[in-house]
Design an enzyme around this catalytic site. Structure first.
Site, PDB file in Angstrom:
ATOM      1  N   ILE A 126       0.825  -1.209   0.000  1.00 46.02           N
ATOM      2  CA  ILE A 126       0.000   0.000   0.000  1.00 46.02           C
ATOM      3  C   ILE A 126       0.860   1.261   0.000  1.00 46.02           C
ATOM      4  O   ILE A 126       0.366   2.360  -0.270  1.00 46.02           O
ATOM      5  CB  ILE A 126      -0.967   0.024   1.206  1.00 46.02           C
ATOM      6  CG1 ILE A 126      -0.204  -0.048   2.527  1.00 46.02           C
ATOM      7  CG2 ILE A 126      -1.966  -1.109   1.091  1.00 46.02           C
ATOM      8  CD1 ILE A 126      -1.100   0.047   3.758  1.00 46.02           C
ATOM      9  N   SER A 130      12.102   4.344   0.798  1.00 47.24           N
ATOM     10  CA  SER A 130      13.468   3.959   0.450  1.00 47.24           C
ATOM     11  C   SER A 130      13.981   2.819   1.307  1.00 47.24           C
ATOM     12  O   SER A 130      14.795   2.011   0.854  1.00 47.24           O
ATOM     13  CB  SER A 130      14.399   5.169   0.567  1.00 47.24           C
ATOM     14  OG  SER A 130      14.338   5.704   1.872  1.00 47.24           O
ATOM     15  N   GLY A 132      11.816   0.751   3.402  1.00 48.00           N
ATOM     16  CA  GLY A 132      10.843  -0.302   3.653  1.00 48.00           C
ATOM     17  C   GLY A 132       9.564  -0.079   2.892  1.00 48.00           C
ATOM     18  O   GLY A 132       9.423   0.886   2.130  1.00 48.00           O
ATOM     19  N   GLN A 133       8.608  -0.989   3.090  1.00 45.90           N
ATOM     20  CA  GLN A 133       7.319  -0.904   2.435  1.00 45.90           C
ATOM     21  C   GLN A 133       6.263  -1.495   3.352  1.00 45.90           C
ATOM     22  O   GLN A 133       6.581  -2.228   4.283  1.00 45.90           O
ATOM     23  CB  GLN A 133       7.347  -1.632   1.094  1.00 45.90           C
ATOM     24  CG  GLN A 133       7.896  -3.023   1.184  1.00 45.90           C
ATOM     25  CD  GLN A 133       8.678  -3.409  -0.059  1.00 45.90           C
ATOM     26  OE1 GLN A 133       9.160  -2.551  -0.811  1.00 45.90           O
ATOM     27  NE2 GLN A 133       8.799  -4.696  -0.288  1.00 45.90           N
ATOM     28  N   VAL A 134       4.993  -1.138   3.082  1.00 47.22           N
ATOM     29  CA  VAL A 134       3.911  -1.503   3.985  1.00 47.22           C
ATOM     30  C   VAL A 134       2.864  -2.324   3.233  1.00 47.22           C
ATOM     31  O   VAL A 134       2.484  -1.980   2.102  1.00 47.22           O
ATOM     32  CB  VAL A 134       3.264  -0.253   4.604  1.00 47.22           C
ATOM     33  CG1 VAL A 134       2.148  -0.645   5.564  1.00 47.22           C
ATOM     34  CG2 VAL A 134       4.312   0.585   5.334  1.00 47.22           C
ATOM     35  N   ASP A 282       8.174  13.187  11.877  1.00 45.73           N
ATOM     36  CA  ASP A 282       7.908  13.235  10.434  1.00 45.73           C
ATOM     37  C   ASP A 282       6.421  13.498  10.197  1.00 45.73           C
ATOM     38  O   ASP A 282       5.688  12.623   9.703  1.00 45.73           O
ATOM     39  CB  ASP A 282       8.324  11.900   9.796  1.00 45.73           C
ATOM     40  CG  ASP A 282       8.478  12.013   8.286  1.00 45.73           C
ATOM     41  OD1 ASP A 282       8.518  13.145   7.772  1.00 45.73           O
ATOM     42  OD2 ASP A 282       8.553  10.960   7.616  1.00 45.73           O
TER      43      ASP A 282
END
Length: 557
Positions: A126, A130, A132-134, A282
């Site tokens: 989803i 740079s 990681g990914q979810v 962030d």
């Protein structure tokens, strides 16, 4: 393994040099117009922007590590000029996710077979970043989000960090002495920051701590981590759906009070920084959503920071001074936080702050935005030999981004009014008054004591003067080596004068031309040394000119 990392680091170093070579040549020509000789070149704002765009392209080309480096640089106005900061602020950590076939082994190694552990698992990520990914999945009947470290990112980051370390001496050649310390510290800070962000165990701890701090606050929602499935490379947490906080149209459709949302967001961050000492660092709109009940959802705690008690106290003093338009108080707080050099020209910095506050206040004397105040301070920071502590750089970035989000929600949002109300409600302003009264009492006590002790001492000194028995020791502080340079100039002048006179005498008699040539050759380097000692060094301007028109021009650009 170490050999492979070194080989990869060598290759990455070559790629980095290749990408940055045009900028390196340009900076070298700024120092020497024709590389080996010539004077310095003047670089305007447009040229800085062109170089910043080129730097941005290079960072994107070099990949994840350098994207993170660019994001860190965008928070450091003590290292880069404002034109670079403006460009690098646009750098988004949004990269296509790695293929599922590469990600699956990471999940299998850390949590077990995906189809056995999860009730359902969506193979399409989803979001991608740079590092990681979810993904979305169902675990024990509940919707969860799974954050997975990008496959092979560890070796790439280690190789890039070594390449950056090897590149550092070259960068320092183009950095003036005032900023070389900040650049060196930045390299160490970056290596620590990116390793922390890759460690999902740390992110889980920060998420849990911040969640616990707000457990009694129904205005904020933070996902709960699934501890039994989370580790260094995988973070499984509760999935909470919501409307992106910058999607004002959908927020209006759902009937949310955007002014109330802006105030809630600001108060949440004030509590994080001033009271709790742990904060989400962030807060861009992609990491903030609004739930059905109007609470604000926080995502992605990979970038987070801590504030110690001393720093919290100084931040409170800074906010109170801004709210009270107390210029001396603002400067004192900045000095004590390590942001402003104690030797800086307070008159100039005071004028900057006065102009900044007067300029952003406009006709309404009560309305002014802290983002614009901070922007003016950041613009002056680069023109002085200053540096920003890491925590304060993060806090500056957070304050600026949060204020931008709040203004998107409510164009009339008044940051200072909310901060002032918050500080008053929590008793910080009254505490400040109490401390001021105590300080004044201490000073009064010291003054009374001096009235008793000084006259006898002064009488003793006058007696010694009358007896011609007073010895005065004088210590000359020559911080900038003025006397040393003056002595060299005098010595070079005498030697050059003797050399020129000797050459002229030997040449005029015309009996020993070889001797005249030798004398001239010996005199020439002395003359060059004299010329170099007389040249005025170009460096940071001691008293830059700050005017309302100039500040507006820089902000509009």
């Amino acid at each position: 393994m170490v050999t492979l990392v070194n080989l990869r680091a060598y290759w990455r170093f070559v790629r980095v040099i290749h990408q940055f070579l045009p900028l390196i040549v340009a900076y070298a020509r700024d120092r020497r117009k024709y590389l080996l000789f010539g004077g310095r070149r003047s670089v305007g704002v447009e040229t800085q922007r062109e170089r910043a765009d080129r730097l941005l392209d290079s960072l994107l080309t070099l990949g994840p590590t350098f994207i993170k480096l660019g994001q860190l640089l965008s928070t450091r106005p003590d290292i880069l000029p404002p034109a670079y900061i403006d460009v690098l602020t646009k750098l988004q950590d949004d990269v296509p996710p790695a293929p599922w076939a590469e990600t699956r082994p990471v999940l299998a190694a850390d949590v077990g077979p995906v189809d056995e552990v999860f009730d359902d698992f969506d193979r399409e990520a989803i979001s991608g970043a740079s590092l990681g990914q979810v993904y979305r999945a169902t675990y024990e009947g509940e919707q969860v989000a799974i954050k997975v470290r990008r496959p092979g990112i560890e070796d790439l980051v280690e190789a890039d960090l070594r390449a950056i370390k090897w590149l550092l001496p070259l960068l320092l050649r183009f950095t003036d002495e005032a900023r070389s310390f900040s650049v060196s510290n930045l390299a160490d800070e970056f290596s620590n920051t990116i390793r922390e962000e890759m460690d999902y165990s740390r992110e889980r701890r920060m998420l849990t701590e911040i969640r616990d701090n707000f457990r009694d606050n129904d205005r904020i929602r933070i996902p709960d981590a699934v501890d039994e499935l989370s580790g260094e490379r995988v973070l499984v947490m509760e999935y909470i759906d919501g409307v992106k906080i910058s999607d004002v149209e959908r927020l209006d459709e759902r009937g949310h009070d955007r002014s109330d949302l802006a105030e809630s967001l600001q108060r949440i961050y004030l509590q994080m920084i001033i009271e709790d000492g742990v904060f989400h660092a962030d807060p861009h709109p992609g990491n903030l959503s609004v739930a059905e009940d109007g609470s604000i959802i926080f995502y992605d705690f990979g970038m987070s920071g801590t504030v110690d008690a001393f720093f919290q106290e100084k931040i409170v003093e800074f906010y109170i001074a801004v709210a009270n338009q107390d210029i001396d108080g603002i400067l004192d707080a900045m000095v004590e936080m390590g942001t402003l050099s104690p030797t800086a020209d307070r008159e100039v910095m005071g004028q900057v702050m006065e102009l900044a506050i007067a300029d952003v206040r406009g006709e309404d004397l009560e309305q002014y935005r802290v983002q614009q105040v901070i922007q003016q301070v950041e613009d002056t920071i680069y023109e002085f030999p200053l540096r920003l502590p890491r925590n304060f750089a993060l806090i500056l970035r957070v304050a600026t981004v949060v204020e931008g989000v709040c203004v998107t929600l409510d164009p009339d949002f008044d940051f200072i009014a909310v901060a002032t109300d918050y500080l008053t409600e929590r008793g910080y302003r009254e505490e400040g008054v109490r401390q001021a009264v105590e300080s004044a009492g201490d000073q009064l006590e010291e003054t009374a004591r001096s009235l008793v002790t000084v006259p006898p001492k002064l009488d003793d000194v006058l007696d010694r003067v009358q007896r011609d028995d007073l010895t005065v020791q004088v210590q000359l502080d020559d911080e900038h080596d003025v006397l040393d340079r003056l002595a060299k100039r005098i010595a070079y002048s005498i030697l050059a004068a003797v050399g020129v006179l000797s050459t002229a005498i030997l040449y005029s008699f015309n009996e020993a031309p070889e001797a005249a040539v030798v004398a001239g050759v010996v005199t020439l380097p002395i003359g060059l040394l004299l010329y170099r000692s007389l040249r005025r060094k170009r460096g940071v301007r001691a008293r830059p000119q700050f005017t309302r028109q100039e500040m507006r021009r820089r902000r509009d650009e």
